[in-house]
Design a protein around this motif. Structure first.
Motif, PDB file in Angstrom:
ATOM      1  N   ASP A   1       0.839  -1.191   0.000  1.00 22.82           N
ATOM      2  CA  ASP A   1       0.000   0.000   0.000  1.00 22.82           C
ATOM      3  C   ASP A   1       0.874   1.240   0.000  1.00 22.82           C
ATOM      4  O   ASP A   1       2.061   1.178   0.329  1.00 22.82           O
ATOM      5  CB  ASP A   1      -0.910   0.010   1.229  1.00 22.82           C
ATOM      6  N   ALA A   2       0.289   2.368  -0.371  1.00 25.74           N
ATOM      7  CA  ALA A   2       1.028   3.631  -0.380  1.00 25.74           C
ATOM      8  C   ALA A   2       1.612   3.917   0.999  1.00 25.74           C
ATOM      9  O   ALA A   2       1.138   3.396   2.019  1.00 25.74           O
ATOM     10  CB  ALA A   2       0.121   4.775  -0.817  1.00 25.74           C
ATOM     11  N   LYS A   3       2.653   4.752   1.023  1.00 22.18           N
ATOM     12  CA  LYS A   3       3.427   5.001   2.241  1.00 22.18           C
ATOM     13  C   LYS A   3       2.547   5.416   3.417  1.00 22.18           C
ATOM     14  O   LYS A   3       2.688   4.914   4.524  1.00 22.18           O
ATOM     15  CB  LYS A   3       4.472   6.089   1.947  1.00 22.18           C
ATOM     16  N   THR A   4       1.633   6.350   3.187  1.00 15.88           N
ATOM     17  CA  THR A   4       0.717   6.818   4.229  1.00 15.88           C
ATOM     18  C   THR A   4      -0.647   7.036   3.598  1.00 15.88           C
ATOM     19  O   THR A   4      -0.801   6.973   2.373  1.00 15.88           O
ATOM     20  CB  THR A   4       1.192   8.153   4.847  1.00 15.88           C
TER      21      THR A   4
ATOM     22  N   TRP B   1      -2.492  23.096  -3.284  1.00 11.87           N
ATOM     23  CA  TRP B   1      -2.508  22.251  -4.483  1.00 11.87           C
ATOM     24  C   TRP B   1      -1.202  21.470  -4.597  1.00 11.87           C
ATOM     25  O   TRP B   1      -1.193  20.288  -4.928  1.00 11.87           O
ATOM     26  CB  TRP B   1      -2.717  23.124  -5.725  1.00 11.87           C
ATOM     27  N   ILE B   2      -0.093  22.125  -4.281  1.00 14.85           N
ATOM     28  CA  ILE B   2       1.215  21.450  -4.331  1.00 14.85           C
ATOM     29  C   ILE B   2       1.248  20.313  -3.305  1.00 14.85           C
ATOM     30  O   ILE B   2       1.718  19.209  -3.596  1.00 14.85           O
ATOM     31  CB  ILE B   2       2.359  22.444  -4.064  1.00 14.85           C
ATOM     32  N   ALA B   3       0.775  20.586  -2.091  1.00 15.16           N
ATOM     33  CA  ALA B   3       0.773  19.560  -1.045  1.00 15.16           C
ATOM     34  C   ALA B   3      -0.023  18.345  -1.492  1.00 15.16           C
ATOM     35  O   ALA B   3       0.377  17.200  -1.250  1.00 15.16           O
ATOM     36  CB  ALA B   3       0.199  20.130   0.250  1.00 15.16           C
ATOM     37  N   GLN B   4      -1.167  18.583  -2.164  1.00 17.64           N
ATOM     38  CA  GLN B   4      -1.982  17.468  -2.656  1.00 17.64           C
ATOM     39  C   GLN B   4      -1.225  16.675  -3.718  1.00 17.64           C
ATOM     40  O   GLN B   4      -1.232  15.443  -3.709  1.00 17.64           O
ATOM     41  CB  GLN B   4      -3.296  18.018  -3.218  1.00 17.64           C
TER      42      GLN B   4
ATOM     43  N   GLY C   1       1.405  14.543  -2.009  1.00 21.26           N
ATOM     44  CA  GLY C   1       0.947  13.524  -1.069  1.00 21.26           C
ATOM     45  C   GLY C   1       1.135  13.921   0.374  1.00 21.26           C
ATOM     46  O   GLY C   1       1.249  13.064   1.251  1.00 21.26           O
ATOM     47  N   HIS C   2       1.146  15.234   0.652  1.00 17.56           N
ATOM     48  CA  HIS C   2       1.230  15.732   2.013  1.00 17.56           C
ATOM     49  C   HIS C   2      -0.176  16.090   2.482  1.00 17.56           C
ATOM     50  O   HIS C   2      -0.946  16.701   1.732  1.00 17.56           O
ATOM     51  CB  HIS C   2       2.120  16.977   2.097  1.00 17.56           C
ATOM     52  N   THR C   3      -0.517  15.734   3.708  1.00  7.76           N
ATOM     53  CA  THR C   3      -1.862  16.004   4.202  1.00  7.76           C
ATOM     54  C   THR C   3      -2.059  17.477   4.555  1.00  7.76           C
ATOM     55  O   THR C   3      -3.184  17.958   4.582  1.00  7.76           O
ATOM     56  CB  THR C   3      -2.165  15.144   5.442  1.00  7.76           C
ATOM     57  N   THR C   4      -0.971  18.183   4.849  1.00  9.57           N
ATOM     58  CA  THR C   4      -1.043  19.612   5.140  1.00  9.57           C
ATOM     59  C   THR C   4       0.102  20.320   4.424  1.00  9.57           C
ATOM     60  O   THR C   4       0.990  19.681   3.850  1.00  9.57           O
ATOM     61  CB  THR C   4      -0.928  19.905   6.656  1.00  9.57           C
ATOM     62  N   THR C   5       0.095  21.647   4.492  1.00  8.09           N
ATOM     63  CA  THR C   5       1.168  22.434   3.872  1.00  8.09           C
ATOM     64  C   THR C   5       2.346  22.631   4.822  1.00  8.09           C
ATOM     65  O   THR C   5       3.342  23.242   4.442  1.00  8.09           O
ATOM     66  CB  THR C   5       0.648  23.811   3.435  1.00  8.09           C
ATOM     67  N   THR C   6       2.235  22.117   6.053  1.00  4.57           N
ATOM     68  CA  THR C   6       3.275  22.353   7.054  1.00  4.57           C
ATOM     69  C   THR C   6       4.651  21.909   6.575  1.00  4.57           C
ATOM     70  O   THR C   6       5.625  22.663   6.624  1.00  4.57           O
ATOM     71  CB  THR C   6       2.938  21.621   8.368  1.00  4.57           C
ATOM     72  N   MET C   7       4.730  20.659   6.098  1.00  4.74           N
ATOM     73  CA  MET C   7       6.016  20.142   5.636  1.00  4.74           C
ATOM     74  C   MET C   7       6.511  20.906   4.422  1.00  4.74           C
ATOM     75  O   MET C   7       7.702  21.158   4.276  1.00  4.74           O
ATOM     76  CB  MET C   7       5.892  18.657   5.302  1.00  4.74           C
TER      77      MET C   7
END
Length: 394
Positions: free
Chosen positions: A263-266, A350-353, A356-362
């Motif tokens: 499965d995908a990483k997260t 949009w970039i976070a999506q 594959g990041h759930t938020t823009t924090t990272m």
């Protein structure tokens, strides 16, 4: 430290024993004299607890806690006797028991990772030792030795890799401590501080040069890597049934890890990625080459998936050498995609999506120095940025 409470006008002794809170009702009325008497008694009890001489029944013979603590002490003594016995388990013996119990909780790739760490690092250092004799200094000495180990590229192990190796040892010792009722030698050992994620992306000009110099049968592969931000396992495990060229999308739900599909990483890694026209064109070309070979978009001539280590050594590194570019690992293609999107002015959400990041924090933590004015949210700015070679944003 113990305290005194009141219940129904009488004093209650409140203290901790064997990591449990104990509250014992007395027959003492709430008077100044009785408070002094109980305070003195609590100090004696605490002193005996510290010196391991406390007997619950001696002070509270009618308490329901007497039997409970007698059973706990008996179990602790039994475990201690076994732990200190000549045939007490070595770390190797206990690791086999622990691994078999935990394996059911892990993915195959994680099991292989733990197994590799045990065989390569932990068992050679501690396998022959009884768990009872492993001390904190032994652990710190082992960690210091890891810091001197050199990789294939003659570099020392990173703090992240050292922490990864130390984790199974910590889990082993802490589990043994719980099971055999002793204090883990791991106490107060902190993980090494991991430096901020190294982002060393390529410029758009370098990306174009790399794609141009790639072998013909890998041009599409690197076009997709650079302009979708897929992780290595995601692109190597990409199946044709996850590609929709009519909608200009690919769907990420799985990953190839050490030769196995997982499965995908997260949960956040499950995503739909919007494709640029150039990527669609590259996939159309790739379809002619591999669609008839099997499910994998990028694969060997026999239809089997790539081995990322081989591709890195045989294809990626020579590409960088031909262009006289500083070595960067293939994961920098993902960082490159993120920084190009930011430079194009795409929306952080949009970039976070896409990444594959759930938020823009990272996104902001890792790529903060690449964030200009952010306005777009549909990919169109990135299309123009690539088409004009970044000239419009100069």
């Amino acid at each position: 430290m113990g305290s005194i409470n009141i219940r129904n006008g009488k004093l209650v002794a409140d203290f901790r024993y064997m990591n449990q809170r104990c509250r014992e009702q007395t027959k003492l009325l709430d008077t100044a004299t009785n408070r002094k008497r109980l305070t003195k008694l609590l100090k004696i009890i605490e002193a005996e607890i510290l010196t391991n001489t406390f007997e619950y029944a001696k002070y509270f013979p009618n308490s329901k806690n007497v039997q409970k603590f007698e059973m706990l002490n008996e179990r602790k003594q039994t475990a201690t006797n076994y732990f200190n016995a000549p045939d007490a388990p070595t770390l190797k013996a206990f690791s086999e028991l622990w691994f078999n119990e935990k394996a059911i909780e892990w993915r195959k790739s994680h099991k292989q990772s733990i197994e590799g760490i045990l065989e390569s690092h932990i068992l050679p250092a501690f396998g022959h030792m009884k768990i009872s004799v492993i001390k904190k200094q032994d652990i710190l000495t082992f960690r210091a030795a890891l810091a001197k180990v050199q990789t294939r590229t003659k570099k020392t192990l990173s703090a992240s890799r050292i922490n990864h190796i130390m984790t199974p040892l910590r889990m082993l010792l802490n589990e043994a401590a719980d099971r055999y009722e002793f204090t883990s030698p791991w106490k107060n050992i902190k993980a090494l501080k991991i430096p901020r994620t190294e982002v060393n992306p390529f410029s758009l000009n370098e990306v174009e040069r790399l794609i141009k110099t790639a072998p013909d049968d890998f041009k599409s592969y690197y076009m997709v890597r650079f302009f979708t931000g897929l992780r290595t396992g995601e692109i190597d495990g990409l199946h044709w049934d996850k590609v929709d060229l009519d909608k200009k999308q690919i769907y990420i739900t799985q990953s190839l890890v050490k030769g196995d599909m997982t499965d995908a990483k997260t949960d956040g890694s499950n995503r739909t990625i919007k494709l640029t026209d150039r990527v669609v064109s590259a996939l159309q070309q790739q379809m002619k080459v591999t669609k008839h070979l099997g499910p994998f978009v990028f694969c060997k001539k026999n239809g089997k998936p790539f081995n990322y280590q081989t591709i890195s050594r045989v294809i990626w590194e020579p590409m960088l050498q031909r262009l006289k570019l500083k070595y960067r690992n293939p994961y920098q293609t993902r960082h490159t995609y993120a920084t190009l999107l930011l430079a194009a002015g795409e929306s952080p959400e949009w970039i976070a999506q896409q990444m594959g990041h759930t938020t823009t924090t990272m996104l902001f933590r890792v790529y903060s120095r690449y964030v200009p004015n952010l306005t777009r949210q549909d990919g169109s700015a990135f299309d123009r940025y690539v088409e004009t070679q970044g000239e419009d944003n100069a």
